[in-house]
Design a protein around this motif. Sequence first.
Motif, PDB file in Angstrom:
ATOM      1  N   TYR A  98      14.407  -3.871  -1.388  1.00 41.25           N
ATOM      2  CA  TYR A  98      13.269  -4.655  -0.940  1.00 41.25           C
ATOM      3  C   TYR A  98      13.388  -4.997   0.537  1.00 41.25           C
ATOM      4  CZ  TYR A  98       9.471  -8.010  -1.355  1.00 41.25           C
ATOM      5  OH  TYR A  98       8.280  -8.660  -1.221  1.00 41.25           O
ATOM      6  N   ALA A 103      12.877  -1.934   2.683  1.00 39.06           N
ATOM      7  CA  ALA A 103      11.450  -1.617   2.832  1.00 39.06           C
ATOM      8  C   ALA A 103      10.826  -2.556   3.859  1.00 39.06           C
ATOM      9  CB  ALA A 103      10.738  -1.744   1.494  1.00 39.06           C
ATOM     10  N   ARG A 159      11.817  -1.414   7.306  1.00 35.06           N
ATOM     11  CA  ARG A 159      11.067  -0.229   7.726  1.00 35.06           C
ATOM     12  C   ARG A 159       9.632  -0.594   8.072  1.00 35.06           C
ATOM     13  NH1 ARG A 159      12.912   2.777   2.565  1.00 35.06           N
ATOM     14  NH2 ARG A 159      15.043   3.318   3.117  1.00 35.06           N
ATOM     15  N   CYS A 160       9.122  -1.567   7.358  1.00 29.15           N
ATOM     16  CA  CYS A 160       7.724  -1.949   7.549  1.00 29.15           C
ATOM     17  C   CYS A 160       7.536  -2.731   8.838  1.00 29.15           C
ATOM     18  CB  CYS A 160       7.268  -2.761   6.350  1.00 29.15           C
ATOM     19  SG  CYS A 160       5.533  -3.187   6.374  1.00 29.15           S
ATOM     20  N   TYR A 180       7.998   4.619  12.974  1.00 31.68           N
ATOM     21  CA  TYR A 180       8.480   6.003  12.966  1.00 31.68           C
ATOM     22  C   TYR A 180       7.426   6.955  13.509  1.00 31.68           C
ATOM     23  CZ  TYR A 180      11.888   4.099   9.704  1.00 31.68           C
ATOM     24  OH  TYR A 180      12.856   3.352   9.120  1.00 31.68           O
ATOM     25  N   PHE A 225       0.698  -3.109   3.847  1.00 29.55           N
ATOM     26  CA  PHE A 225       1.995  -3.362   3.202  1.00 29.55           C
ATOM     27  C   PHE A 225       2.562  -4.709   3.643  1.00 29.55           C
ATOM     28  CE2 PHE A 225       3.059   1.453   2.785  1.00 29.55           C
ATOM     29  CZ  PHE A 225       2.208   1.523   1.700  1.00 29.55           C
ATOM     30  N   GLN A 251       7.270 -10.714   2.605  1.00 28.75           N
ATOM     31  CA  GLN A 251       6.546 -10.040   1.534  1.00 28.75           C
ATOM     32  C   GLN A 251       6.170  -8.609   1.931  1.00 28.75           C
ATOM     33  OE1 GLN A 251       2.801 -11.784   0.688  1.00 28.75           O
ATOM     34  NE2 GLN A 251       2.147 -11.821   2.811  1.00 28.75           N
ATOM     35  N   ILE A 252       6.162  -7.764   0.939  1.00 27.32           N
ATOM     36  CA  ILE A 252       5.673  -6.400   1.087  1.00 27.32           C
ATOM     37  C   ILE A 252       4.708  -6.221  -0.071  1.00 27.32           C
ATOM     38  CG2 ILE A 252       6.282  -3.972   0.995  1.00 27.32           C
ATOM     39  CD1 ILE A 252       7.731  -4.829   3.249  1.00 27.32           C
ATOM     40  N   VAL A 253       3.486  -5.877   0.226  1.00 25.36           N
ATOM     41  CA  VAL A 253       2.498  -5.842  -0.856  1.00 25.36           C
ATOM     42  C   VAL A 253       1.652  -4.578  -0.820  1.00 25.36           C
ATOM     43  CG1 VAL A 253       2.240  -8.327  -1.163  1.00 25.36           C
ATOM     44  CG2 VAL A 253       0.910  -7.170   0.600  1.00 25.36           C
ATOM     45  N   LEU A 254       1.136  -4.228  -1.964  1.00 26.22           N
ATOM     46  CA  LEU A 254       0.108  -3.197  -2.059  1.00 26.22           C
ATOM     47  C   LEU A 254      -0.961  -3.756  -2.985  1.00 26.22           C
ATOM     48  CD1 LEU A 254      -0.985  -0.366  -1.503  1.00 26.22           C
ATOM     49  CD2 LEU A 254       0.341   0.452  -3.414  1.00 26.22           C
ATOM     50  N   MET A 288       5.223   7.357   3.435  1.00 33.28           N
ATOM     51  CA  MET A 288       4.866   6.016   2.932  1.00 33.28           C
ATOM     52  C   MET A 288       6.097   5.124   2.838  1.00 33.28           C
ATOM     53  SD  MET A 288       1.727   5.817   0.735  1.00 33.28           S
ATOM     54  CE  MET A 288       0.832   7.086  -0.069  1.00 33.28           C
ATOM     55  N   CYS A 310       8.739   5.377   4.671  1.00 29.99           N
ATOM     56  CA  CYS A 310       9.095   5.004   6.033  1.00 29.99           C
ATOM     57  C   CYS A 310       8.227   3.860   6.538  1.00 29.99           C
ATOM     58  CB  CYS A 310       8.935   6.183   6.980  1.00 29.99           C
ATOM     59  SG  CYS A 310      10.209   7.408   6.788  1.00 29.99           S
ATOM     60  N   LEU A 311       6.993   3.811   6.069  1.00 31.47           N
ATOM     61  CA  LEU A 311       6.088   2.758   6.517  1.00 31.47           C
ATOM     62  C   LEU A 311       6.338   1.456   5.769  1.00 31.47           C
ATOM     63  CD1 LEU A 311       2.726   4.696   6.818  1.00 31.47           C
ATOM     64  CD2 LEU A 311       4.437   4.277   8.562  1.00 31.47           C
ATOM     65  N   GLY A 312       7.269   1.495   4.812  1.00 30.61           N
ATOM     66  CA  GLY A 312       7.635   0.255   4.138  1.00 30.61           C
ATOM     67  C   GLY A 312       7.182   0.164   2.696  1.00 30.61           C
ATOM     68  N   ALA A 313       6.758   1.295   2.103  1.00 28.29           N
ATOM     69  CA  ALA A 313       6.347   1.255   0.702  1.00 28.29           C
ATOM     70  C   ALA A 313       7.567   1.058  -0.195  1.00 28.29           C
ATOM     71  CB  ALA A 313       5.626   2.544   0.325  1.00 28.29           C
ATOM     72  N   LEU A 314       7.424   0.193  -1.180  1.00 27.31           N
ATOM     73  CA  LEU A 314       8.490   0.023  -2.173  1.00 27.31           C
ATOM     74  C   LEU A 314       8.375   1.126  -3.214  1.00 27.31           C
ATOM     75  CD1 LEU A 314       8.093  -3.805  -2.771  1.00 27.31           C
ATOM     76  CD2 LEU A 314      10.059  -2.693  -1.712  1.00 27.31           C
ATOM     77  N   PHE A 374       5.387   0.822  -5.382  1.00 28.97           N
ATOM     78  CA  PHE A 374       4.070   1.241  -4.892  1.00 28.97           C
ATOM     79  C   PHE A 374       3.808   2.688  -5.283  1.00 28.97           C
ATOM     80  CE2 PHE A 374       4.114  -1.644  -0.854  1.00 28.97           C
ATOM     81  CZ  PHE A 374       4.342  -2.738  -1.658  1.00 28.97           C
TER      82      PHE A 374
END
Lengths: 243, 214
Positions: free
Chosen positions: A80, A83, A86-87, A92, A115, B12-15, B117, B119-123, B126
Motif C-alpha cells: 500500500y 503504491a 509511486r503515486c 514515470y 488514484f 489514501q489511494i483510491v479508485l 497503472m 507505476c501510477l500508483g494502482a493497488l 484496482f
Amino acid sequence: MPAENVVRTRGVTKVFRLGELSVPALKGIDMEIKRGEYISIMGPSGSGKTTLFNMIGGLDKPSEGRVYIDEVDVAQLDAYELAWLRCRKIGYIFQTFNLIPVMSALENVTLPMVFAGMSADDSREKGVALLSRVGLGDRVHHKPFQLSGGQQQRVAIARALANDPAIVLADEPTGNLDLNTGKEIIQLLKTLNREKEVTIISATHDLKMIDVSDRIFWIRDGKIERVERRADIELEVGTVEGQ
Amino acid sequence: MAETGQMKVEKQIVLPMFKAIQMSYQSIQIRLGRSIITIMGISFAIAFLTSIFSSIAINGALLTKGPEYLQARLSGGVGIKAQQIWLMSLSLLVCVVGITNAMLMSVTERYREIGTMKCLGALDSFIVKLFLIESAFQGIIGAVAGVIIGNLSMILISLIKYGGIIWKVFPWLSIIKTGMIAIFFGVILTIVGAIYPAYRAAKMVPADAMRKDE
C-alpha cells in the motif's frame, strides 16, 4: 537551504536467476542524488542502467543493499505504501510512452490524481493546466493514437507531474523519437526541472542529455564507472577547442 | 493523534467505482471483437441452459392445463433428465474455461497497460476490480442475450411441435423466473472464470510489465 538527498542507495546489488544461471545485473551501487538535480544515468545496453532505474523507482527490489527515497527505505514499505510512493512521490516517463490507449490525453493525465483521491473538477482543471504547460492545451481530448510520438511523450510528461512528485524518472525518454523531437523533449524536461524544482533522473544513452544534466553517472557492468559534473565536461570541451 | 489522522487522510489511494466502471467499459469498447467472442461463448451456454428450463416449463404447462391429447402425449415425463443435467453442467464448465482463457489472453495483451497503472500508483485490488467489472459486464450482456436466444428458440420449437395452443397455457411466470436464474448463473460463472486471470494480472511486478516488449 542544505540540499537533501532525495535518492540514496547503499551497496545495491541485483541478481537475476535464469534457470540454473544467476546473472548479476548490479554489483554494488552507491549513489546520492540531491533535490532539484538533473541526473543522467548513461551506459551501454546490458550495463544494468534500466535495472538501477527500476530500483530507484521502487519498481523492483534489490537482492542486497538499500534504496532510500526521501530517506525512507523502500524495502520496508508494504504494498500500500509502495503504491502511495509511486503515486505521489515519483513520476514515470517511459521510452514507449505507455499511455493508456483507451483514454484521452486528459484522462491519462488525471488518472494518477484520481488514484490520489482528487475530485473530478480539481483534477480536470489541473490536468488541462499541465497539458497546456507541455504545449498540448488544444489536444486534451485526443486519444493516444491520434497524437504523434512527441505529443504522446508530452502527455506522459504531464502525467508524470500530475501529483507534483519529488522525482521524475525517465527511462530512455527520447529513445523512440527523432532528433528534433528528442531535443524538444529534453528541453521541456530541463525547463520543468528548473521551474518546478523537481529532481529528474533519466536513464539514457542519448548524448544530447549531457548538455542539460547536472551530473552524469556512467554505468558499466553493473557498477558506477565514473560520475561527471557538467562543469567538468564543459571545461574539457573548452580545453579541446583551445588546442 | 491529530497527526496520525492527517497521515491517514493523506495516504489514501483510491479508485472510485464510477471511474472503475468507466475504465472497464472503455476497455471492452476498444477490444470489441474479442469481447464479442467472449460474450458469444457465455450466451450460447446460457441459451442452452435456458432452452432446457423453458422446454420443461412449456411442456409442464401443457401437461397440466393443455388439451387431453397433448396431456396423453406428454405423460411419458416432462421432468429434467439426468442426461440433460450432465449436458448442462458440461456446457457451463466449457463456458467458464473459455472465459478464463479469453481473460488470460487479455491479461497478456495488456501487460504494459497494467504495469503502467501500477507505476501510477494502482493497488493490486484496482487491477482485480477492473478485470472483474469488465467480465461482469460481459457476463450480463452474454447471459441476457443467452436467455433471449434460448427462450425464443424453445418457443419456436414448441410452436412447430404443438401449434398455437401453447399461448393459451404459456407459463410466463416460470419462464421469467428461470430466465432470472439463468442470468444470475451466467454472471456468477463469468466472474468465477475471471478470478484467476485478474489475480495473475494484479500480482505482476511492474518492472516485469515494463520489460515485456509489446
